[in-house]
Motif scaffolding. Structure first.
Motif, PDB file in Angstrom:
ATOM      1  N   GLN A 100       0.800  -1.226   0.000  1.00 33.64           N
ATOM      2  CA  GLN A 100       0.000   0.000   0.000  1.00 33.64           C
ATOM      3  C   GLN A 100       0.834   1.279   0.000  1.00 33.64           C
ATOM      4  OE1 GLN A 100      -3.042  -0.074   3.110  1.00 33.64           O
ATOM      5  NE2 GLN A 100      -2.924  -2.310   3.168  1.00 33.64           N
ATOM      6  N   GLY A 101       2.081   1.187   0.435  1.00 27.31           N
ATOM      7  CA  GLY A 101       2.904   2.376   0.582  1.00 27.31           C
ATOM      8  C   GLY A 101       2.982   2.774   2.046  1.00 27.31           C
ATOM      9  N   ILE A 102       4.116   3.287   2.463  1.00 28.47           N
ATOM     10  CA  ILE A 102       4.328   3.613   3.872  1.00 28.47           C
ATOM     11  C   ILE A 102       3.364   4.679   4.351  1.00 28.47           C
ATOM     12  CG2 ILE A 102       5.986   4.557   5.543  1.00 28.47           C
ATOM     13  CD1 ILE A 102       8.216   3.315   3.816  1.00 28.47           C
ATOM     14  N   ASP A 103       3.213   5.759   3.595  1.00 26.40           N
ATOM     15  CA  ASP A 103       2.360   6.870   4.024  1.00 26.40           C
ATOM     16  C   ASP A 103       0.885   6.501   4.076  1.00 26.40           C
ATOM     17  OD1 ASP A 103       4.501   8.582   4.377  1.00 26.40           O
ATOM     18  OD2 ASP A 103       4.391   9.379   2.340  1.00 26.40           O
ATOM     19  N   ALA A 104       0.488   5.500   3.290  1.00 33.62           N
ATOM     20  CA  ALA A 104      -0.929   5.129   3.221  1.00 33.62           C
ATOM     21  C   ALA A 104      -1.378   4.276   4.402  1.00 33.62           C
ATOM     22  CB  ALA A 104      -1.204   4.376   1.922  1.00 33.62           C
ATOM     23  N   VAL A 105      -0.444   3.786   5.176  1.00 37.89           N
ATOM     24  CA  VAL A 105      -0.780   2.884   6.286  1.00 37.89           C
ATOM     25  C   VAL A 105      -0.747   3.649   7.607  1.00 37.89           C
ATOM     26  CG1 VAL A 105      -0.107   0.799   7.532  1.00 37.89           C
ATOM     27  CG2 VAL A 105       0.163   0.909   5.047  1.00 37.89           C
ATOM     28  N   GLY A 106      -1.879   3.677   8.294  1.00 41.75           N
ATOM     29  CA  GLY A 106      -1.952   4.311   9.602  1.00 41.75           C
ATOM     30  C   GLY A 106      -1.597   3.329  10.699  1.00 41.75           C
ATOM     31  N   ILE A 107      -1.203   3.851  11.843  1.00 41.23           N
ATOM     32  CA  ILE A 107      -0.809   2.988  12.958  1.00 41.23           C
ATOM     33  C   ILE A 107      -1.976   2.146  13.453  1.00 41.23           C
ATOM     34  CG2 ILE A 107      -0.017   2.969  15.358  1.00 41.23           C
ATOM     35  CD1 ILE A 107       1.795   5.301  14.685  1.00 41.23           C
ATOM     36  N   ALA A 108      -3.166   2.744  13.531  1.00 38.39           N
ATOM     37  CA  ALA A 108      -4.337   1.998  14.001  1.00 38.39           C
ATOM     38  C   ALA A 108      -4.638   0.825  13.078  1.00 38.39           C
ATOM     39  CB  ALA A 108      -5.536   2.928  14.088  1.00 38.39           C
ATOM     40  N   GLU A 109      -4.589   1.084  11.773  1.00 34.16           N
ATOM     41  CA  GLU A 109      -4.829   0.038  10.779  1.00 34.16           C
ATOM     42  C   GLU A 109      -3.767  -1.050  10.870  1.00 34.16           C
ATOM     43  OE1 GLU A 109      -5.195  -0.286   5.884  1.00 34.16           O
ATOM     44  OE2 GLU A 109      -4.336   1.500   6.826  1.00 34.16           O
ATOM     45  N   LEU A 110      -2.523  -0.618  11.031  1.00 31.40           N
ATOM     46  CA  LEU A 110      -1.415  -1.557  11.137  1.00 31.40           C
ATOM     47  C   LEU A 110      -1.562  -2.460  12.348  1.00 31.40           C
ATOM     48  CD1 LEU A 110       1.472  -2.631  10.644  1.00 31.40           C
ATOM     49  CD2 LEU A 110       2.319  -0.590  11.810  1.00 31.40           C
ATOM     50  N   MET A 111      -1.876  -1.867  13.492  1.00 29.74           N
ATOM     51  CA  MET A 111      -1.991  -2.656  14.721  1.00 29.74           C
ATOM     52  C   MET A 111      -3.171  -3.629  14.650  1.00 29.74           C
ATOM     53  SD  MET A 111       0.611  -1.910  16.494  1.00 29.74           S
ATOM     54  CE  MET A 111       0.288  -2.382  18.206  1.00 29.74           C
ATOM     55  N   LYS A 112      -4.225  -3.217  13.993  1.00 30.77           N
ATOM     56  CA  LYS A 112      -5.367  -4.125  13.807  1.00 30.77           C
ATOM     57  C   LYS A 112      -4.954  -5.327  12.967  1.00 30.77           C
ATOM     58  CE  LYS A 112     -10.145  -4.292  12.135  1.00 30.77           C
ATOM     59  NZ  LYS A 112     -11.254  -3.518  11.496  1.00 30.77           N
ATOM     60  N   GLU A 113      -4.191  -5.071  11.922  1.00 29.85           N
ATOM     61  CA  GLU A 113      -3.695  -6.155  11.068  1.00 29.85           C
ATOM     62  C   GLU A 113      -2.795  -7.097  11.853  1.00 29.85           C
ATOM     63  OE1 GLU A 113      -2.813  -8.425   7.606  1.00 29.85           O
ATOM     64  OE2 GLU A 113      -4.407  -6.987   8.040  1.00 29.85           O
ATOM     65  N   ALA A 114      -2.043  -6.530  12.801  1.00 32.39           N
ATOM     66  CA  ALA A 114      -1.141  -7.340  13.625  1.00 32.39           C
ATOM     67  C   ALA A 114      -1.865  -8.038  14.767  1.00 32.39           C
ATOM     68  CB  ALA A 114      -0.021  -6.458  14.189  1.00 32.39           C
ATOM     69  N   GLY A 115      -3.164  -7.741  14.940  1.00 30.52           N
ATOM     70  CA  GLY A 115      -3.945  -8.365  16.004  1.00 30.52           C
ATOM     71  C   GLY A 115      -3.689  -7.756  17.365  1.00 30.52           C
ATOM     72  N   LEU A 116      -3.303  -6.476  17.391  1.00 28.62           N
ATOM     73  CA  LEU A 116      -2.965  -5.801  18.640  1.00 28.62           C
ATOM     74  C   LEU A 116      -3.706  -4.472  18.738  1.00 28.62           C
ATOM     75  CD1 LEU A 116       0.877  -6.434  18.361  1.00 28.62           C
ATOM     76  CD2 LEU A 116      -0.692  -7.614  19.917  1.00 28.62           C
ATOM     77  N   THR A 117      -3.683  -3.875  19.921  1.00 28.70           N
ATOM     78  CA  THR A 117      -4.366  -2.603  20.122  1.00 28.70           C
ATOM     79  C   THR A 117      -3.491  -1.441  19.673  1.00 28.70           C
ATOM     80  OG1 THR A 117      -3.522  -2.414  22.385  1.00 28.70           O
ATOM     81  CG2 THR A 117      -5.653  -3.515  22.089  1.00 28.70           C
ATOM     82  N   HIS A 118      -4.142  -0.359  19.305  1.00 28.08           N
ATOM     83  CA  HIS A 118      -3.457   0.826  18.791  1.00 28.08           C
ATOM     84  C   HIS A 118      -2.395   1.335  19.770  1.00 28.08           C
ATOM     85  CE1 HIS A 118      -3.912   5.212  17.092  1.00 28.08           C
ATOM     86  NE2 HIS A 118      -2.686   4.775  17.049  1.00 28.08           N
ATOM     87  N   GLY A 119      -2.761   1.448  21.025  1.00 29.41           N
ATOM     88  CA  GLY A 119      -1.864   2.009  22.022  1.00 29.41           C
ATOM     89  C   GLY A 119      -0.605   1.216  22.269  1.00 29.41           C
ATOM     90  N   GLY A 120      -0.611  -0.057  21.901  1.00 32.94           N
ATOM     91  CA  GLY A 120       0.541  -0.896  22.158  1.00 32.94           C
ATOM     92  C   GLY A 120       1.710  -0.651  21.220  1.00 32.94           C
ATOM     93  N   PHE A 121       1.480   0.114  20.167  1.00 33.98           N
ATOM     94  CA  PHE A 121       2.535   0.340  19.174  1.00 33.98           C
ATOM     95  C   PHE A 121       3.790   0.919  19.806  1.00 33.98           C
ATOM     96  CE2 PHE A 121       4.787   3.160  16.255  1.00 33.98           C
ATOM     97  CZ  PHE A 121       5.020   2.323  15.170  1.00 33.98           C
ATOM     98  N   TYR A 122       3.611   1.925  20.661  1.00 31.01           N
ATOM     99  CA  TYR A 122       4.760   2.648  21.213  1.00 31.01           C
ATOM    100  C   TYR A 122       5.487   1.875  22.309  1.00 31.01           C
ATOM    101  CZ  TYR A 122       2.968   6.397  18.370  1.00 31.01           C
ATOM    102  OH  TYR A 122       2.546   7.139  17.289  1.00 31.01           O
TER     103      TYR A 122
END
Length: 204
Positions: free
Chosen positions: A27-49
């Protein structure tokens, strides 16, 4: 709440890396949001950091990991030697400029899937991309020199390097063009792949 073990944390981090690798390349780096990414990884948004200081830090690591995997495949192909599809470089070209690679859902090799993104990202991401490109050029040049020696021919290292640059440039360019038109002009896309394979092999 149950305490997260080191093993769980490492597994979660790897899940993020793998999800980002797929999504950034397709999709491209800029097109991917953190929330979307974490959902794909099966994790919560806040856990990214808990794993990465920023999306940029993640992009640097993803770029490096993606190239490491691709270069590992190149090294194995060269080590295995000639096969039914020809010499190692012929096998690499055939696989790179194949319909399967063109249509790869995860974007395939980062040399093509991240080429536009890399120039728009931070210098750290660009450096990771440049290091991956250098890995390809080094591998190709070494194989050109090995082939020449095997045939009893003399090849200047500078010429081998030039051939490597041309080969990678032709492969990446052909794949990008084939992908750009494959949905609206599938026959043109296939033609670009065929011609690209022939032209890339002439580089040898």
């Amino acid at each position: 709440m149950p305490r997260i073990t080191k093993e769980d944390k490492a597994r979660n981090r790897q899940n993020i890396l793998e999800a980002a690798g797929r999504m950034f390349r397709s999709q491209g780096i800029d097109a991917v949001g953190i929330a979307e990414l974490m959902k794909e990884a099966g994790l919560t948004h806040g856990g990214f950091y808990n794993h990465f200081a920023s999306k940029n830090d993640l992009a640097v690591e993803v770029c490096g990991a993606a190239f490491a995997a691709s270069l590992g495949g190149l090294a194995r192909t060269i080590e295995d030697g000639p096969g039914e599809a020809g010499s190692p470089l012929e096998q690499v070209v055939a696989g790179y400029l194949s319909t399967a690679h063109r249509d790869a859902q995860d974007g395939g090799c980062p040399s093509a899937s991240l080429v536009t993104d890399a120039g728009r990202q931070s210098e750290a991401v660009q450096s990771a991309y440049a290091e991956g490109v250098e890995g390809y050029l080094t591998g190709f040049a070494a194989e050109f020199l090995r082939e020449a020696e095997e045939k009893g021919q003399e090849l200047d290292p500078g010429e081998a390097r030039d051939r490597a640059v041309r080969l990678l440039s032709e492969m990446v360019g052909a794949l990008m063009l084939a992908r750009a038109v494959r949905h609206v002009e599938p026959e043109l896309s296939d033609e670009i792949l065929r011609a690209g394979r022939g032209q890339a092999l002439e580089t040898r």
